[in-house]
Design an enzyme around this catalytic site. Structure first.
Site, PDB file in Angstrom:
ATOM      1  N   LEU A  40       0.853  -1.188   0.000  1.00 32.99           N
ATOM      2  CA  LEU A  40       0.000   0.000   0.000  1.00 32.99           C
ATOM      3  C   LEU A  40       0.887   1.236   0.000  1.00 32.99           C
ATOM      4  CD1 LEU A  40      -2.647  -1.056   2.670  1.00 32.99           C
ATOM      5  CD2 LEU A  40      -2.602  -1.540   0.234  1.00 32.99           C
ATOM      6  N   LEU A  77       2.478  -1.799   4.188  1.00 30.54           N
ATOM      7  CA  LEU A  77       2.199  -0.402   3.887  1.00 30.54           C
ATOM      8  C   LEU A  77       3.453   0.428   4.062  1.00 30.54           C
ATOM      9  CD1 LEU A  77       0.616   1.676   6.611  1.00 30.54           C
ATOM     10  CD2 LEU A  77       0.798  -0.748   7.024  1.00 30.54           C
ATOM     11  N   CYS A  78       3.554   1.435   3.233  1.00 26.41           N
ATOM     12  CA  CYS A  78       4.715   2.320   3.244  1.00 26.41           C
ATOM     13  C   CYS A  78       4.696   3.169   4.512  1.00 26.41           C
ATOM     14  CB  CYS A  78       4.709   3.208   2.005  1.00 26.41           C
ATOM     15  SG  CYS A  78       6.068   4.385   1.973  1.00 26.41           S
ATOM     16  N   VAL A  79       5.748   3.051   5.298  1.00 31.08           N
ATOM     17  CA  VAL A  79       5.813   3.756   6.571  1.00 31.08           C
ATOM     18  C   VAL A  79       5.810   5.267   6.371  1.00 31.08           C
ATOM     19  CG1 VAL A  79       8.336   3.619   6.729  1.00 31.08           C
ATOM     20  CG2 VAL A  79       6.972   3.862   8.806  1.00 31.08           C
ATOM     21  N   ALA A  82       2.367   6.450   5.309  1.00 30.91           N
ATOM     22  CA  ALA A  82       1.444   6.312   6.444  1.00 30.91           C
ATOM     23  C   ALA A  82       1.636   7.446   7.442  1.00 30.91           C
ATOM     24  CB  ALA A  82       1.639   4.959   7.114  1.00 30.91           C
TER      25      ALA A  82
END
Length: 117
Positions: A40, A77-79, A82
């Site tokens: 994501l 998910l991309c930190v 996010a």
């Protein structure tokens, strides 16, 4: 058979992209391909928010994601994306926090990368 990396770039309000992605994943699995992970990125990280409240007649986002996780597909998910969007990266439920470097390494090991925007 091929190994796929999937990236989703659109938020929870873009039902068409999520449904297309889910249909693609199910069709690929049915043909014995492997989905290494779904990453994501950009607004898609909002799918990991624990604060999404949808009406009962809306697309059941949580059940789609739980179904994918039950099929042993890694959901990442991309930190950075996010954190930019105020997602609590310590409470992401079934999603694993990852960086772009990890995504790039996974992509290099896969046969194909498919994006849904």
């Amino acid at each position: 058979m091929s190994q796929f990396i999937i990236s989703l770039h659109c938020g929870p309000d873009s039902h068409d992209s999520l449904q297309c992605m889910n249909r693609f994943v199910q069709a690929a699995l049915k043909q014995n391909h492997t989905i290494k992970c779904i990453f994501l990125y950009q607004n898609a990280v909002q799918h990991a928010s624990q604060h999404i409240q949808l009406a009962s007649d809306e697309l059941p986002l949580n059940s789609i994601w739980h179904n994918l996780a039950e099929q042993d597909i890694s959901l990442k998910l991309c930190v950075t994306a996010a954190e930019k969007r105020g997602i609590n990266t310590t409470d992401t439920g079934i999603f694993t926090v990852a960086g772009l470097a990890e995504f790039a390494m996974e992509t290099c090991k896969a046969d194909k990368w498919v994006q849904f925007k």
